[in-house]
Design a protein around this motif. Structure first.
Motif, short mmCIF file in Angstrom:
data_model
loop_
_atom_site.label_atom_id
_atom_site.label_comp_id
_atom_site.label_asym_id
_atom_site.label_seq_id
_atom_site.Cartn_x
_atom_site.Cartn_y
_atom_site.Cartn_z
N LYS A 1 41.99 41.53 41.02
CA LYS A 1 43.20 40.70 41.05
C LYS A 1 42.85 39.24 41.29
O LYS A 1 43.36 38.35 40.62
N PHE A 2 41.94 38.97 42.25
CA PHE A 2 41.55 37.59 42.56
C PHE A 2 40.82 36.97 41.37
O PHE A 2 41.12 35.84 40.96
N ARG A 3 39.89 37.69 40.78
CA ARG A 3 39.13 37.19 39.64
C ARG A 3 40.05 36.92 38.45
O ARG A 3 39.95 35.89 37.79
N LYS A 4 40.98 37.82 38.20
CA LYS A 4 41.93 37.65 37.11
C LYS A 4 42.82 36.43 37.36
O LYS A 4 43.14 35.68 36.43
N TRP A 5 43.21 36.21 38.61
CA TRP A 5 44.02 35.04 38.93
C TRP A 5 43.23 33.76 38.65
O TRP A 5 43.77 32.81 38.09
N LEU A 6 41.95 33.73 39.06
CA LEU A 6 41.12 32.54 38.82
C LEU A 6 41.06 32.22 37.32
O LEU A 6 41.28 31.08 36.91
N ILE A 7 40.78 33.23 36.53
CA ILE A 7 40.66 33.02 35.08
C ILE A 7 42.00 32.59 34.49
O ILE A 7 42.06 31.67 33.67
N GLY A 8 43.09 33.21 34.93
CA GLY A 8 44.42 32.86 34.45
C GLY A 8 44.84 31.45 34.83
O GLY A 8 45.65 30.82 34.16
N THR A 9 44.27 30.94 35.93
CA THR A 9 44.59 29.60 36.40
C THR A 9 43.75 28.54 35.70
O THR A 9 43.98 27.35 35.86
N ARG B 1 44.30 29.56 48.80
CA ARG B 1 44.60 30.12 50.13
C ARG B 1 45.74 31.14 50.07
O ARG B 1 45.75 32.10 50.81
N SER B 2 46.69 30.92 49.19
CA SER B 2 47.86 31.79 49.12
C SER B 2 47.59 33.11 48.41
O SER B 2 48.48 33.95 48.31
N GLU C 1 45.95 35.60 49.39
CA GLU C 1 45.92 36.71 50.36
C GLU C 1 44.69 37.60 50.23
O GLU C 1 44.79 38.82 50.19
N VAL C 2 43.53 36.99 50.15
CA VAL C 2 42.28 37.75 50.18
C VAL C 2 42.04 38.14 51.63
O VAL C 2 41.90 37.27 52.49
N LYS C 3 42.02 39.44 51.90
CA LYS C 3 41.95 39.90 53.29
C LYS C 3 40.53 40.18 53.78
O LYS C 3 40.26 40.12 54.96
N GLU C 4 39.64 40.51 52.87
CA GLU C 4 38.26 40.83 53.24
C GLU C 4 37.30 39.98 52.43
O GLU C 4 37.61 39.56 51.33
N GLY C 5 36.11 39.78 52.96
CA GLY C 5 35.09 39.03 52.24
C GLY C 5 35.15 37.55 52.55
O GLY C 5 35.77 37.12 53.52
N ILE C 6 34.49 36.79 51.71
CA ILE C 6 34.39 35.34 51.90
C ILE C 6 34.81 34.64 50.61
O ILE C 6 34.35 35.01 49.52
N VAL C 7 35.66 33.64 50.75
CA VAL C 7 36.02 32.76 49.63
C VAL C 7 35.78 31.34 50.11
O VAL C 7 36.33 30.92 51.12
N GLN C 8 34.94 30.61 49.39
CA GLN C 8 34.63 29.22 49.74
C GLN C 8 35.05 28.32 48.59
O GLN C 8 34.89 28.68 47.42
#
Length: 101
Positions: free
Chosen positions: A22-30, A58-59, A61-68
């Protein structure tokens, strides 16, 4: 300016893999483009746009891991040096780019 997102999300369980996709797909879609596995980059016009994009990340909602997130200038970005390997691009740079209407 470039906004660079680096992330390391766990993928051990089904729910973790779903969150990763979901996060990766959001990045690509953005409009982010993959530089390396789990490192994505997007061109923005100014610091205000970069701050807005950081707030959007930030919005997510990644709950686990690291996002920088890192914001760098185009001058800094063009100084990236490839120590091993080479640039791979799907962009056509020959006559196949020519479009005749």
């Amino acid at each position: 300016m470039r906004v660079i997102v680096m992330f390391d999300l766990p993928v051990l369980t089904r729910l973790q893999r779903k969150a990763y996709r979901k996060f990766r797909k959001w990045l690509i879609g953005t409009g982010f483009v993959m530089l390396q596995e789990s490192i994505y980059s997007k061109l923005v016009l100014n610091p205000t746009a970069a701050q807005f994009l950081k707030a959007q990340i930030r919005s997510q909602e990644v709950k686990e891991g690291i996002v920088q997130v890192m914001v760098i200038s185009e001058k800094q970005y063009e100084n990236i040096e490839f120590i091993v390997g080479q640039v791979q691009s799907d962009t056509l740079s020959d006559m196949r780019r020519l479009v005749i209407l």
